[in-house]
Motif scaffolding. Structure first.
Motif, PDB file in Angstrom:
ATOM      1  N   ILE A  93      67.953 -18.346 -21.681  1.00  0.00           N
ATOM      2  CA  ILE A  93      68.589 -17.121 -21.196  1.00  0.00           C
ATOM      3  C   ILE A  93      68.937 -17.268 -19.719  1.00  0.00           C
ATOM      4  O   ILE A  93      69.998 -16.827 -19.258  1.00  0.00           O
ATOM      5  N   GLU A  94      68.056 -17.902 -18.979  1.00  0.00           N
ATOM      6  CA  GLU A  94      68.299 -18.149 -17.561  1.00  0.00           C
ATOM      7  C   GLU A  94      69.516 -19.056 -17.368  1.00  0.00           C
ATOM      8  O   GLU A  94      70.330 -18.844 -16.459  1.00  0.00           O
ATOM      9  N   LEU A  95      69.653 -20.056 -18.233  1.00  0.00           N
ATOM     10  CA  LEU A  95      70.797 -20.970 -18.165  1.00  0.00           C
ATOM     11  C   LEU A  95      72.099 -20.230 -18.437  1.00  0.00           C
ATOM     12  O   LEU A  95      73.100 -20.429 -17.729  1.00  0.00           O
ATOM     13  N   ILE A  96      72.102 -19.376 -19.446  1.00  0.00           N
ATOM     14  CA  ILE A  96      73.294 -18.585 -19.754  1.00  0.00           C
ATOM     15  C   ILE A  96      73.668 -17.702 -18.570  1.00  0.00           C
ATOM     16  O   ILE A  96      74.839 -17.611 -18.184  1.00  0.00           O
ATOM     17  N   LYS A 130      76.640   0.444 -27.381  1.00  0.00           N
ATOM     18  CA  LYS A 130      75.183   0.311 -27.301  1.00  0.00           C
ATOM     19  C   LYS A 130      74.817  -1.161 -27.183  1.00  0.00           C
ATOM     20  O   LYS A 130      74.933  -1.913 -28.153  1.00  0.00           O
ATOM     21  N   GLU A 131      74.398  -1.564 -25.991  1.00  0.00           N
ATOM     22  CA  GLU A 131      74.043  -2.956 -25.755  1.00  0.00           C
ATOM     23  C   GLU A 131      72.818  -3.041 -24.857  1.00  0.00           C
ATOM     24  O   GLU A 131      72.481  -2.092 -24.145  1.00  0.00           O
ATOM     25  N   GLY A 132      72.164  -4.186 -24.903  1.00  0.00           N
ATOM     26  CA  GLY A 132      70.976  -4.386 -24.089  1.00  0.00           C
ATOM     27  C   GLY A 132      71.302  -5.123 -22.799  1.00  0.00           C
ATOM     28  O   GLY A 132      71.820  -6.236 -22.839  1.00  0.00           O
ATOM     29  N   ARG A 133      71.015  -4.502 -21.674  1.00  0.00           N
ATOM     30  CA  ARG A 133      71.244  -5.154 -20.379  1.00  0.00           C
ATOM     31  C   ARG A 133      69.989  -5.911 -19.960  1.00  0.00           C
ATOM     32  O   ARG A 133      68.898  -5.347 -19.898  1.00  0.00           O
ATOM     33  N   VAL A 134      70.147  -7.194 -19.697  1.00  0.00           N
ATOM     34  CA  VAL A 134      69.026  -8.011 -19.236  1.00  0.00           C
ATOM     35  C   VAL A 134      68.831  -7.730 -17.752  1.00  0.00           C
ATOM     36  O   VAL A 134      69.638  -8.128 -16.913  1.00  0.00           O
ATOM     37  N   ILE A 135      67.754  -7.028 -17.431  1.00  0.00           N
ATOM     38  CA  ILE A 135      67.503  -6.608 -16.053  1.00  0.00           C
ATOM     39  C   ILE A 135      66.917  -7.739 -15.227  1.00  0.00           C
ATOM     40  O   ILE A 135      67.299  -7.953 -14.073  1.00  0.00           O
ATOM     41  N   SER A 136      65.976  -8.468 -15.808  1.00  0.00           N
ATOM     42  CA  SER A 136      65.334  -9.557 -15.065  1.00  0.00           C
ATOM     43  C   SER A 136      64.845 -10.636 -16.017  1.00  0.00           C
ATOM     44  O   SER A 136      64.558 -10.376 -17.186  1.00  0.00           O
ATOM     45  N   PHE A 241      61.331 -11.468 -20.098  1.00  0.00           N
ATOM     46  CA  PHE A 241      62.564 -10.834 -19.639  1.00  0.00           C
ATOM     47  C   PHE A 241      62.523  -9.356 -19.990  1.00  0.00           C
ATOM     48  O   PHE A 241      61.887  -8.938 -20.957  1.00  0.00           O
ATOM     49  N   LEU A 242      63.183  -8.574 -19.150  1.00  0.00           N
ATOM     50  CA  LEU A 242      63.180  -7.119 -19.251  1.00  0.00           C
ATOM     51  C   LEU A 242      64.553  -6.655 -19.706  1.00  0.00           C
ATOM     52  O   LEU A 242      65.573  -7.088 -19.169  1.00  0.00           O
ATOM     53  N   LEU A 243      64.563  -5.772 -20.692  1.00  0.00           N
ATOM     54  CA  LEU A 243      65.804  -5.353 -21.332  1.00  0.00           C
ATOM     55  C   LEU A 243      65.884  -3.838 -21.385  1.00  0.00           C
ATOM     56  O   LEU A 243      64.911  -3.170 -21.729  1.00  0.00           O
ATOM     57  N   GLU A 244      67.046  -3.289 -21.030  1.00  0.00           N
ATOM     58  CA  GLU A 244      67.270  -1.846 -21.149  1.00  0.00           C
ATOM     59  C   GLU A 244      68.492  -1.596 -22.016  1.00  0.00           C
ATOM     60  O   GLU A 244      69.541  -2.217 -21.826  1.00  0.00           O
ATOM     61  N   ILE A 245      68.358  -0.690 -22.977  1.00  0.00           N
ATOM     62  CA  ILE A 245      69.467  -0.357 -23.865  1.00  0.00           C
ATOM     63  C   ILE A 245      70.367   0.661 -23.171  1.00  0.00           C
ATOM     64  O   ILE A 245      69.911   1.723 -22.743  1.00  0.00           O
TER      65      ILE A 245
END
Length: 246
Positions: A93-96, A130-136, A241-245
């Motif tokens: 995920i970090e690479l992407i 509706k999608e998940g934002r990768v916060i960290s 990793f932290l995810l917010e919808i």
């Protein structure tokens, strides 16, 4: 960075349909993995040709499967990278994200092959309702890797670093399904049992199980849900990793 769609496919699902994997030829086995990948495509909010990066991960040394995937996607001229065998989902995920930040990619597909297959589509911007934002994305410090139970203080500190509190957490996902660890998570973070999501089907968990639990429950998440995903390898915390919808 956003998760646009996520899907999964389990070999057990084939067995329930009386498909005997043990009796399949190599070609048929590869095709079953390919079908698993394609299974998630109906959820994709854009055309497959928009993808310009594929990250392939495998816990099974599936070289034949990788060759098959390269052949299938060859006409689309997609950059396909293979994650190292000792890598984790956190690294991928970090690479992407680094490709997105460097403007080298706009949309990516992560394929994780183990006993199950999980596919996840990412974009550098939101493209659906509706999608998940990768916060960290973070790697666990050495002192937290030494114990399965120290990760709770790590989770707390990571939430606070991003401006959140434990009370904001909607779900906690991790791939250590032992009852002692689950109970420790519930008691340490003071969250309801139904907010802890794990894959309890296997006594020995693998890194893919965090990703699998995310995929299995993704459709049930609601807007503003905050999901924290921890990834272990051989019961050593590798990162999160932290995810917010949204």
């Amino acid at each position: 960075m956003y998760i646009n769609a996520i899907g999964y496919y389990r070999r057990e699902d084939c067995l329930k349909n009386n498909i005997k994997h043990e009796m399949q030829t190599r070609e048929e086995d590869i095709r079953s993995y390919h079908n698993a990948i394609i299974h998630s495509l109906p959820h994709l909010p854009y055309d497959l040709t928009a993808i310009d990066l594929i990250i392939f991960m495998s816990d099974t040394g599936a070289d034949e499967i990788l060759c098959f995937i390269k052949k299938e996607f060859k006409s689309l001229n997609i950059n396909i990278l293979t994650a190292l065998s000792d890598s984790t989902i956190i690294n991928s995920i970090e690479l992407i994200n680094s490709y997105f930040l460097s403007k080298l990619s706009n949309k990516a597909l992560l394929i994780y092959v183990a006993e199950e297959v999980v596919t996840c589509f990412f974009s550098n911007e939101k493209v659906a309702a509706k999608e998940g934002r990768v916060i960290s994305i973070s790697h666990a410090p050495i002192e937290h890797k030494r114990s399965r139970f120290l990760y709770m203080s790590y989770a707390n500190s990571m939430l606070e670093m991003n401006g959140y509190f434990l009370s904001d957490l909607s779900y906690l996902i991790f791939n250590d399904s032992t009852d002692k660890v689950i109970r420790n998570a519930i008691n340490s973070l003071n969250i309801p049992e139904d907010k802890v999501l794990v894959n309890t089907d296997k006594p020995i968990s693998k890194p893919i199980d965090s990703f699998l639990a995310l995929a299995q429950n993704y459709k049930n998440f609601k807007t503003n849900d905050l999901i924290y995903i921890l990834v272990f390898r051989e019961r050593i915390l590798m990162g999160s990793f932290l995810l917010e919808i949204e």
